[in-house]
Design a protein around this motif. Structure first.
Motif, PDB file in Angstrom:
ATOM      1  N   GLN A 131      68.284 -27.108   4.922  1.00  0.00           N
ATOM      2  CA  GLN A 131      67.763 -25.747   4.831  1.00  0.00           C
ATOM      3  C   GLN A 131      66.826 -25.483   6.007  1.00  0.00           C
ATOM      4  O   GLN A 131      66.843 -24.398   6.592  1.00  0.00           O
ATOM      5  N   GLU A 132      66.010 -26.453   6.347  1.00  0.00           N
ATOM      6  CA  GLU A 132      65.071 -26.299   7.464  1.00  0.00           C
ATOM      7  C   GLU A 132      65.825 -26.142   8.787  1.00  0.00           C
ATOM      8  O   GLU A 132      65.396 -25.411   9.682  1.00  0.00           O
ATOM      9  N   MET A 192      65.264 -28.545  -4.714  1.00  0.00           N
ATOM     10  CA  MET A 192      66.298 -29.082  -3.801  1.00  0.00           C
ATOM     11  C   MET A 192      66.062 -30.568  -3.570  1.00  0.00           C
ATOM     12  O   MET A 192      64.925 -31.036  -3.590  1.00  0.00           O
ATOM     13  N   ALA A 243      57.710 -26.385  -0.633  1.00  0.00           N
ATOM     14  CA  ALA A 243      58.441 -25.432  -1.469  1.00  0.00           C
ATOM     15  C   ALA A 243      57.587 -24.179  -1.633  1.00  0.00           C
ATOM     16  O   ALA A 243      56.384 -24.277  -1.867  1.00  0.00           O
ATOM     17  N   THR A 270      64.852 -18.119   1.356  1.00  0.00           N
ATOM     18  CA  THR A 270      65.013 -18.515   2.759  1.00  0.00           C
ATOM     19  C   THR A 270      65.373 -17.308   3.608  1.00  0.00           C
ATOM     20  O   THR A 270      64.879 -17.142   4.730  1.00  0.00           O
ATOM     21  N   GLU A 297      68.898 -31.687   1.037  1.00  0.00           N
ATOM     22  CA  GLU A 297      69.132 -30.233   1.034  1.00  0.00           C
ATOM     23  C   GLU A 297      67.974 -29.514   1.725  1.00  0.00           C
ATOM     24  O   GLU A 297      68.180 -28.543   2.463  1.00  0.00           O
ATOM     25  N   LYS A 298      66.760 -30.004   1.497  1.00  0.00           N
ATOM     26  CA  LYS A 298      65.595 -29.376   2.136  1.00  0.00           C
ATOM     27  C   LYS A 298      65.704 -29.485   3.653  1.00  0.00           C
ATOM     28  O   LYS A 298      65.440 -28.529   4.384  1.00  0.00           O
ATOM     29  N   LYS A 299      66.109 -30.653   4.113  1.00  0.00           N
ATOM     30  CA  LYS A 299      66.184 -30.853   5.570  1.00  0.00           C
ATOM     31  C   LYS A 299      67.245 -29.930   6.185  1.00  0.00           C
ATOM     32  O   LYS A 299      67.056 -29.342   7.246  1.00  0.00           O
ATOM     33  N   ASN A 324      63.102 -24.306  -0.483  1.00  0.00           N
ATOM     34  CA  ASN A 324      62.918 -25.719  -0.851  1.00  0.00           C
ATOM     35  C   ASN A 324      62.576 -25.978  -2.321  1.00  0.00           C
ATOM     36  O   ASN A 324      62.131 -27.079  -2.660  1.00  0.00           O
ATOM     37  N   ASN A 340      58.257 -33.859   4.454  1.00  0.00           N
ATOM     38  CA  ASN A 340      58.488 -33.292   3.119  1.00  0.00           C
ATOM     39  C   ASN A 340      58.283 -31.786   3.171  1.00  0.00           C
ATOM     40  O   ASN A 340      57.182 -31.293   2.933  1.00  0.00           O
TER      41      ASN A 340
END
Lengths: 246, 196
Positions: A149-150, A141, A89, A95, A145-147, A138, A86
């Motif tokens: 972005q990472e 999102m 944020a 970012t 989307e978070k994954k 994050n 997880n």
């Protein structure tokens, strides 16, 4: 390249992991599987020196350096990238600011034009909007989307060991394929790279097939194998292996 | 047409009348206890977005809103030393909009108290009041936040909130795992707090 030897991990003197041994070489994809609460995420966090986790016995080495007691940023700057189940944020920080700051710290920042061009290219591959880079890290999102972005951040930091904690959680069927392909391409383009991942999901493990599989049950690895072990686990579950020891 | 003004509080009791649309571009605080009353005239807008870096403030700012006036007050308070500051908005007539956003950072290990007051008077109509106070604790300092909202009218919209945060292990770990050292991670969180 990466080696864990006889590692025990505690939190507040309570044992979470016992006698962990693991060796990862370049271009290998190692999958850790196991029931909930076995200690899989704990192991990944311990590698990164997550606050509060004590390594009471054992050693972690990366590229012949002892990283057992190094700080998280020191470990990251050696070329290890950690993607949490997880991702956190961070309000008010975009970012792009994070990437720019991290690259400046490494002395690898080029210029805004090169950066933007590269960003646009990666956003297209990951199928995320180009303005993602200007959003707060994050914030607001979805899990998928978070994954992604990472992974965008990861691309710029160019790690050699990628540690993924259930990257497939929160991803839809198409997104799993996009993510898996992105990682496969990254592995292909970086010969000295390897991946350590935790996953339960057959779909990800189908697209990103592991070369090595480790079964973690009750705080320790009870069996090591290759993709056949993965197939066995996915077909029969973990119960079959209770009572099995290496 | 708006006029720009710097609020200079130079006496123990200061009275300021805002007669036309005004943008406050700066504040000057004295080193003695003070009360500053700001009266917004009817149909006038008062806008302020300021970064205030001060030490040892001890005073009260009362802002009085009239018919159909608008108050938009955004302050970032970077405080040093011991501070006691009260910011109050009194809505005495109708059809006012007040938006108050205050961010507080205590930059050293001293103590500060920030009191925010919103009062919507009885028999007033169609007033809209929103107040948000956010505090970031950087060190082991003590910041006391005292929000107060008194709504005496049946025809008003009002809300206020206070959030207090500090650096969490998870936030710092996330940024450190991207290669930032702890100091830089805190710096980026502070900048994010100020920009947000």
């Amino acid at each position: 390249m990466f080696k864990i030897t006889n590692l025990n991990v505690l939190i507040k003197n309570k044992e979470l992991l016992n006698n962990i041994n693991l060796e990862i070489k370049e271009q290998e994809v190692h999958a850790i599987m196991g029931p909930n609460g076995a200690g899989k995420s704990t192991l990944l966090k311990a590698i990164m020196s997550y606050p509060g986790l004590q390594k009471s016995i054992g050693k972690i080495e990366y590229e012949n350096q002892d990283i057992t007691n190094k700080l998280p940023n020191e470990i990251a700057n050696l070329g290890i990238y950690y993607l949490a189940q997880n991702p956190m944020a961070i309000e008010g920080v975009t970012t792009s600011e994070l990437i720019r700051t991290a690259l400046q710290e490494k002395g690898k920042w080029k210029d805004i034009f090169t950066f933007n061009k590269e960003c646009n290219k990666i956003c297209e591959i990951l199928e995320i909007p180009k303005d993602f880079i200007h959003r707060e890290i994050n914030v607001s999102m979805s899990g998928g989307e978070k994954k992604k972005q990472e992974l965008l951040i990861m691309h710029f930091l160019e790690p050699k060991l990628i540690i993924l904690d259930e990257i497939d959680s929160g991803l839809d069927v198409d997104a799993v394929k996009i993510v898996a392909n992105f990682l496969k391409e990254y592995l292909k383009e970086h010969e000295d790279c390897s991946i350590l991942l935790v996953s339960h999901q057959p779909l990800l493990l189908k697209y990103l097939e592991p070369t090595h599989v480790h079964l973690l049950i009750n705080k320790t690895f009870i069996k090591n194998g290759d993709k056949k072990l993965k197939d066995e686990i996915l077909e029969n579950g973990f119960q079959k292996f209770n009572g099995t020891m290496l | 047409m708006s006029k720009e003004e710097i609020i200079k509080i130079e006496k123990e009791n200061t009275e300021l009348n805002i007669l036309q649309d005004t943008i406050i571009t700066g504040w000057y605080f004295p080193k003695f206890p003070f009360v500053c009353n700001i009266n917004i005239s009817p149909n006038v807008k008062l806008f302020c977005k300021s970064l205030i870096e001060e030490n040892n403030i001890n005073g009260t700012i009362n802002i009085y809103s009239s018919n159909n006036s608008e108050l938009n007050l955004s302050l970032i308070l970077k405080l040093y030393g011991n501070n006691e500051l009260e910011i109050a908005n009194y809505i005495e007539e109708n059809q006012n909009v007040s938006q108050i956003n205050i961010k507080v950072l205590q930059m050293d290990s001293k103590k500060s108290t920030i009191k925010t007051v919103g009062v919507i008077k009885k028999n007033t109509k169609d007033n809209d009041f929103t107040e948000k106070v956010k505090v970031l604790n950087i060190k082991e300092e003590k910041i006391k936040c005292m929000p107060e909202l008194i709504v005496l009218s049946n025809e008003a919209t009002a809300n206020h909130s206070v959030t207090m945060k500090t650096f969490t292990d998870e936030e710092l770990f996330y940024l450190e795992s991207k290669g930032l050292n702890k100091l830089l991670a805190k710096k980026i969180i502070v900048e994010g707090f100020l920009n947000n």
